[in-house]
Design a protein around this motif. Structure first.
Motif, PDB file in Angstrom:
ATOM      1  N   LYS A 154     -28.948 -52.929 104.895  1.00 24.90           N
ATOM      2  CA  LYS A 154     -27.574 -52.495 105.133  1.00 24.90           C
ATOM      3  C   LYS A 154     -27.497 -50.976 105.071  1.00 24.90           C
ATOM      4  O   LYS A 154     -28.330 -50.309 104.465  1.00 24.90           O
ATOM      5  N   VAL A 155     -26.427 -50.537 105.700  1.00 24.69           N
ATOM      6  CA  VAL A 155     -26.234 -49.090 105.753  1.00 24.69           C
ATOM      7  C   VAL A 155     -25.079 -48.702 104.834  1.00 24.69           C
ATOM      8  O   VAL A 155     -24.069 -49.398 104.779  1.00 24.69           O
ATOM      9  N   LEU A 156     -25.203 -47.613 104.098  1.00 23.60           N
ATOM     10  CA  LEU A 156     -24.173 -47.236 103.135  1.00 23.60           C
ATOM     11  C   LEU A 156     -22.963 -46.614 103.807  1.00 23.60           C
ATOM     12  O   LEU A 156     -23.059 -46.030 104.892  1.00 23.60           O
ATOM     13  N   LYS A 157     -21.864 -46.688 103.127  1.00 23.17           N
ATOM     14  CA  LYS A 157     -20.642 -46.043 103.621  1.00 23.17           C
ATOM     15  C   LYS A 157     -20.888 -44.555 103.762  1.00 23.17           C
ATOM     16  O   LYS A 157     -21.464 -43.921 102.895  1.00 23.17           O
ATOM     17  N   GLY A 158     -20.398 -44.016 104.839  1.00 26.18           N
ATOM     18  CA  GLY A 158     -20.583 -42.582 105.059  1.00 26.18           C
ATOM     19  C   GLY A 158     -21.689 -42.310 106.055  1.00 26.18           C
ATOM     20  O   GLY A 158     -21.821 -41.224 106.604  1.00 26.18           O
ATOM     21  N   SER A 159     -22.529 -43.316 106.290  1.00 26.05           N
ATOM     22  CA  SER A 159     -23.585 -43.148 107.285  1.00 26.05           C
ATOM     23  C   SER A 159     -22.984 -43.220 108.679  1.00 26.05           C
ATOM     24  O   SER A 159     -21.827 -43.616 108.850  1.00 26.05           O
ATOM     25  N   ILE A 160     -23.838 -42.929 109.661  1.00 26.07           N
ATOM     26  CA  ILE A 160     -23.378 -43.135 111.038  1.00 26.07           C
ATOM     27  C   ILE A 160     -23.286 -44.632 111.289  1.00 26.07           C
ATOM     28  O   ILE A 160     -23.985 -45.436 110.650  1.00 26.07           O
ATOM     29  N   THR A 161     -22.428 -45.012 112.188  1.00 27.89           N
ATOM     30  CA  THR A 161     -22.209 -46.447 112.372  1.00 27.89           C
ATOM     31  C   THR A 161     -22.982 -47.036 113.528  1.00 27.89           C
ATOM     32  O   THR A 161     -23.187 -48.244 113.599  1.00 27.89           O
ATOM     33  N   ILE A 162     -23.375 -46.208 114.447  1.00 23.77           N
ATOM     34  CA  ILE A 162     -24.076 -46.800 115.578  1.00 23.77           C
ATOM     35  C   ILE A 162     -24.987 -45.758 116.208  1.00 23.77           C
ATOM     36  O   ILE A 162     -24.686 -44.568 116.212  1.00 23.77           O
ATOM     37  N   GLY A 163     -26.142 -46.203 116.658  1.00 19.78           N
ATOM     38  CA  GLY A 163     -27.021 -45.296 117.385  1.00 19.78           C
ATOM     39  C   GLY A 163     -28.195 -44.829 116.537  1.00 19.78           C
ATOM     40  O   GLY A 163     -28.467 -45.313 115.437  1.00 19.78           O
ATOM     41  N   GLN A 164     -28.900 -43.848 117.091  1.00 20.62           N
ATOM     42  CA  GLN A 164     -30.085 -43.307 116.410  1.00 20.62           C
ATOM     43  C   GLN A 164     -29.680 -42.498 115.186  1.00 20.62           C
ATOM     44  O   GLN A 164     -28.749 -41.711 115.221  1.00 20.62           O
ATOM     45  N   GLY A 165     -30.447 -42.726 114.133  1.00 14.95           N
ATOM     46  CA  GLY A 165     -30.137 -41.949 112.934  1.00 14.95           C
ATOM     47  C   GLY A 165     -31.366 -41.768 112.085  1.00 14.95           C
ATOM     48  O   GLY A 165     -32.441 -42.289 112.385  1.00 14.95           O
ATOM     49  N   VAL A 166     -31.239 -40.980 111.020  1.00 11.24           N
ATOM     50  CA  VAL A 166     -32.359 -40.790 110.090  1.00 11.24           C
ATOM     51  C   VAL A 166     -31.962 -41.401 108.762  1.00 11.24           C
ATOM     52  O   VAL A 166     -31.002 -40.976 108.117  1.00 11.24           O
ATOM     53  N   ALA A 167     -32.693 -42.402 108.351  1.00 13.04           N
ATOM     54  CA  ALA A 167     -32.391 -43.044 107.070  1.00 13.04           C
ATOM     55  C   ALA A 167     -33.066 -42.283 105.949  1.00 13.04           C
ATOM     56  O   ALA A 167     -34.189 -41.800 106.083  1.00 13.04           O
ATOM     57  N   LEU A 168     -32.357 -42.163 104.833  1.00 19.74           N
ATOM     58  CA  LEU A 168     -32.922 -41.454 103.685  1.00 19.74           C
ATOM     59  C   LEU A 168     -33.300 -42.499 102.642  1.00 19.74           C
ATOM     60  O   LEU A 168     -32.457 -43.044 101.945  1.00 19.74           O
ATOM     61  N   VAL A 169     -34.585 -42.791 102.589  1.00 21.02           N
ATOM     62  CA  VAL A 169     -35.064 -43.905 101.775  1.00 21.02           C
ATOM     63  C   VAL A 169     -35.685 -43.393 100.488  1.00 21.02           C
ATOM     64  O   VAL A 169     -36.503 -42.470 100.500  1.00 21.02           O
ATOM     65  N   ARG A 170     -35.294 -43.994  99.384  1.00 22.33           N
ATOM     66  CA  ARG A 170     -35.858 -43.586  98.098  1.00 22.33           C
ATOM     67  C   ARG A 170     -37.283 -44.139  97.949  1.00 22.33           C
ATOM     68  O   ARG A 170     -37.563 -45.249  98.387  1.00 22.33           O
ATOM     69  N   PRO A 171     -38.146 -43.408  97.327  1.00 25.42           N
ATOM     70  CA  PRO A 171     -39.544 -43.844  97.173  1.00 25.42           C
ATOM     71  C   PRO A 171     -39.680 -45.198  96.502  1.00 25.42           C
ATOM     72  O   PRO A 171     -40.535 -45.993  96.886  1.00 25.42           O
ATOM     73  N   GLU A 172     -38.830 -45.458  95.531  1.00 22.05           N
ATOM     74  CA  GLU A 172     -39.009 -46.728  94.808  1.00 22.05           C
ATOM     75  C   GLU A 172     -38.469 -47.922  95.594  1.00 22.05           C
ATOM     76  O   GLU A 172     -38.637 -49.066  95.184  1.00 22.05           O
TER      77      GLU A 172
END
Lengths: 305, 341, 264
Positions: B254-272
């Motif tokens: 799932k995508v968090l609130k505040g992210s872009i809603t559609i299209g290409q994006g860069v996800a910021l993933v935590r190492p853990e």
């Protein structure tokens, strides 16, 4: 109890005049000092400078300035002042500088060192009147040296005291307070000389005289020259000593100024006093600017460390 | 604090900052230098004038009140102890000013009480220059608390101290704050500090509040890209967002609130949140492994060339060393996705 | 550091020469003042010293000068120092102009100032009082460069901004901050500046002489015309007094009484 959540309400207080004046109110704090210095410092300065451009009747022009410039007695006095100032500045800076070096090369913080600093502080402020009496007690009539000279060297100039009242005498007198002043001004610079420089020079193969020639003297010169300029100004501005000693009214410029201002015979001429003063100010400002420039150079070096 | 605005010449130090602090709460303002956090704190203390805005403490409008009447306790970064007074005198100073309210004995008792609280009662008669940095700051804290302030303000109090002292002292500050129940505003640029002791952390940037939330929420559910990247480590991984999810590394999250809603994006993933398992048919290879004690950090090259950093408990990372083939996937945790640019 | 014989000789001779130059007149003063009046009597006595207290003019002048020195110190403590602190703290843009103002007396020697200020003091002696104590006004301007220098060094050494803010948040009024917090911190600078002020007031002759006020130095000169021995005795006494004052300042802080003024 600390907060009532506010949903973007409340007056968005803009740049009201009350905020503006609040920030400017700090300026009021300097008002007392400004008034005081305005009265006792700025007013006399302005008085002198503007007065130099007026003549006896108050009309504006450079009449008196030119007169003074062309007057032979004023010129003679000026020349004397400049000569003596230069001589005592050089003598004082060399003797004082050497003495300061002697202090620094000994134990810093030791008894000799501290006692020299204390004595210098006091002697540098030793007023002209007292200084004159000190020298009269030494070289004047019935003085220590003169009575000694009468007994053992009756022909010499020391046996009588007239030389004291001439150029030579004034120079010797002035040098007396130039030396401690030099010590006080120059000592910090000497203390800042790092022993590492000498060691580096030695390690690189330099001899003593080479160190001094290439490192020591070049580093010390600006500070030394600056101190000498300070001594020059000090001597040039001096009045008390000469006034106590001599009664010739314009042997030196400060004396000429005093005469012009207070002369009971022949009427005082404040305009002349102010013009002479204006010329004095010019000389002093030139010398002090030189001093300032040299100090700035020194502090730049000190910053780079 | 409401709509605080302040310009320094052309620079906008505070841009409409609004913030409420509940009684007894410790709020940390976190952000890079120049973000305005110190300006906001000083404004609240009365040491900084604002162009615009309102500040209310305990129901009272203090916006125009002068600093010495606000009854706040402030701890500065350094050099704030009066050098010509002993530690005890410093602590008593605020009380002496209110001499009409407290007798000499009461003052002595109170200063002793506070010196005990910060653990320096034996140093009461020492002068600041005889104390270490950490000790000085503790005295500063005692001094600020002596007047029972309504709000305690801390302006990067630990920044000038050694790392070890920093950790110790921040725990102490928190302990004391909880014990006394003082409403506190703590400014820092060190996220570990902020996250470890605050009830809520406000992340600031360019004079504005990006997000304010409890530490765990800030970390797990950042509301903006800046917060996500500023707090903790992130791996930027590209993907496509649709219908509230994004597909990355063979996983759909799932995508968090505040992210872009559609299209290409860069996800910021935590190492853990990256799962790593040894696998011969994997989609990645381990590039290097750093053993950190309880956990292990793996630098992994994905088959498409991107490099990610994953963090696992050491027990799960057994056998995963440089060159090991692995399969990488995402744990089922929501992720923040920012636009490509 | 090894010191060669050559250096030692140099050092010794310099110290000897300069010490002789400086100390001999002082000794001469002592010698002269203990002689009998008139032409070289053989016996020595302290007559010249003994009659000092009974010289009315002198006693009055000393008292006046000391009083003037006190007033100058009050001006330093309550006008100059607070203003310097205020500028450093609240009005940093005024720092440079303030510094220049304080250094102005270096460019305008006393002999020049007296020319410009004569009308003012004429007015003062007619309308207010004839007492020389009013000279405190112009004296405090004369010492500005030296006092400012001591203050400035001290103010730069301490972070007065943080101290002031800390005191403010604890509830101190601005007055308390200046007088109760900052001034004690820059105590050394103030003491050094004050010492120089006292020395200057006691030693000042130029302005008081030309404006016809009977200050300490003026009276000494006056006495000198009549009785050399006493004048010399008084001079030596005041030198010793100032030296005594200086020795009251604790050791480490003494070197700060440097007359060196940094014009930046």
């Amino acid at each position: 109890m600390t907060q009532i959540p506010i949903q973007g309400t409340g007056p968005a207080v803009g740049r009201t005049s009350s905020r503006y004046w609040r920030s400017k109110s700090a300026y009021l704090g300097v008002l007392p000092f400004l008034l005081f210095s305005g009265l006792f410092l700025l007013y006399p300065t302005w008085n002198v400078i503007s007065g130099a451009f007026q003549d006896e009747s108050g009309k504006f022009g450079t009449k008196v300035l030119v007169e003074v410039f062309n007057s032979s007695s004023a010129r003679a006095g000026f020349r004397n002042s400049l000569e003596i100032s230069a001589q005592t500045a050089i003598a004082g800076s060399i003797l004082g500088g050497l003495f300061a070096w002697a202090m620094v090369s000994g134990k810093q913080g030791g008894f000799f060192y501290r006692y020299s600093v204390a004595l210098s502080s006091v002697l540098a402020q030793f007023g002209g009147v007292m200084l004159t009496f000190a020298f009269l007690a030494t070289f004047g009539f019935n003085g220590l040296v003169s009575t000694f000279a009468i007994k053992y060297a009756p022909g010499s100039f020391l046996a009588e005291s007239s030389w004291l009242y001439g150029k030579a005498g004034i120079a010797v007198l002035y040098t007396f307070f130039q030396i401690p002043l030099m010590v006080l001004v120059f000592l910090p610079t000497l203390e800042n000389m790092k022993p590492q420089w000498r060691e580096a020079s030695d390690a690189l193969g330099g001899k003593t005289y080479e160190y001094w020639l290439r490192v020591g003297i070049p580093i010390l010169t600006p500070s030394f020259a600056g101190a000498a300029l300070l001594l020059f100004v000090n001597s040039f501005s001096a009045y008390a000593t000469a006034a106590t000693l001599i009664n010739l009214s314009d042997f030196l410029t400060p004396l000429a100024i005093a005469t012009a201002l207070t002369s009971e015979v022949g009427g005082a001429n404040p305009a002349e006093a102010k013009s002479l003063s204006a010329y004095m100010i010019i000389v002093v400002i030139i010398a002090m600017s030189g001093y300032a420039l040299l100090r700035r150079k020194v502090s730049k070096w000190e910053q780079r460390r | 604090m409401n709509n605080l605005t302040k310009h320094f010449g052309k620079v906008k130090a505070l841009d409409g900052l609004s913030l409420d602090i509940a009684e007894g709460e410790l709020v940390a303002l976190l952000g890079p230098s120049g973000c305005g956090k110190t300006t906001a704190l000083r404004a609240l203390a009365g040491l900084q004038e604002l162009d615009r805005g309102l500040m209310i403490v305990d129901g009272k409008d203090v916006t125009f009140q002068s600093a010495n009447k606000r009854g706040m306790g402030m701890v500065f970064q350094a050099y704030s102890l009066f050098p010509h007074m002993t530690a005890r005198d410093n602590v008593e100073y605020g009380l002496k000013l209110r001499a009409h309210r407290t007798s000499g004995d009461k003052r002595k008792a109170r200063s002793f009480e506070l010196l005990e609280l910060v653990g320096l009662s034996t140093h009461a008669n020492h002068y600041p220059h005889q104390l270490s940095g950490g000790q000085q700051q503790r005295i500063a804290l005692a001094r600020a608390l002596a007047i029972s302030p309504k709000v305690l303000l801390l302006d990067e109090p630990l920044s000038a101290l050694d790392a070890k002292v920093r950790t110790q002292l921040r725990e102490e500050i928190r302990r004391i704050q909880l014990e006394l129940g003082t409403t506190t505003l703590f400014v820092t640029h060190d996220q570990e500090e902020a996250l470890s002791i605050a009830d809520r952390v406000g992340v600031m940037r360019n004079g504005q509040l990006e997000q304010i939330a409890a530490p765990d929420e800030l970390y797990d559910r950042p509301g903006t890209a800046f917060v996500a990247e500023f707090v903790g480590l992130t791996n930027p991984i590209s993907g496509v967002v649709s219908k509230g999810t994004i597909e990355l590394l063979d996983s759909t999250v799932k995508v968090l609130k505040g992210s872009i809603t559609i299209g290409q994006g860069v996800a910021l993933v935590r190492p853990e949140n990256i799962e790593v398992v040894a696998s011969q048919s994997g989609n990645a290879t381990v590039f290097s492994a750093s053993f950190l004690g309880a956990s292990c950090r793996l630098s992994i090259n994905l088959n498409d060339g991107t490099r990610v950093t994953a963090q696992l408990p050491s027990s799960d990372a057994v056998g995963l060393s440089a060159g090991a083939p692995v399969k990488v996937s995402l744990l089922d945790r929501p992720v923040f996705v920012k636009p490509i640019i | 550091m090894k010191k060669s014989i050559g250096v030692r000789i140099w050092r010794f001779s310099i110290i000897a020469v300069v010490s002789f130059y400086l100390l001999m007149p002082l000794y001469a003063m002592f010698d002269f003042s203990t002689k009998q009046f008139g032409l070289g009597g053989k016996s020595r006595n302290l007559d010249s010293w003994r009659i000092i207290p009974s010289q009315p003019d002198l006693v009055i002048a000393i008292t006046r000068s000391l009083l003037t020195a006190l007033i100058v110190m009050a001006l330093i403590l309550f006008l100059i120092v607070p203003t310097a602190i205020w500028v450093h703290l609240k009005l940093p843009i005024l720092r440079r102009p303030f510094e220049l103002l304080c250094l102005l007396p270096l460019a305008i020697p006393a002999i020049v100032i007296v020319v410009g200020i004569a009308p003012l003091y004429r007015w003062i002696s007619i309308n207010l009082t004839e007492s020389p104590i009013t000279l405190a006004g112009v004296y405090s301007m004369l010492i500005l460069p030296y006092t400012y220098r001591s203050l400035s060094a001290a103010l730069d050494a301490v972070d007065i901004h943080t101290l002031a803010e800390a005191a403010r948040t604890l509830g101190a009024s601005i007055g308390r901050v200046i007088f109760g917090i900052i001034m004690p911190t820059i105590k050394t600078g103030i003491i050094n500046g004050s010492f120089i002020a006292i020395a200057l007031v006691l030693g000042e002759y130029t302005i008081s002489n030309i404006l016809n006020y009977k200050t300490f130095q003026v009276v000494i000169a006056q006495i000198g015309r009549a009785n050399g021995n006493v004048a010399v005795a008084v001079s030596l006494a005041s030198l010793l007094f100032v030296l005594f004052l200086l020795l009251l300042i604790p050791n480490k802080k003494r070197l700060g009484t440097v007359l060196d003024v940094d014009v930046k």
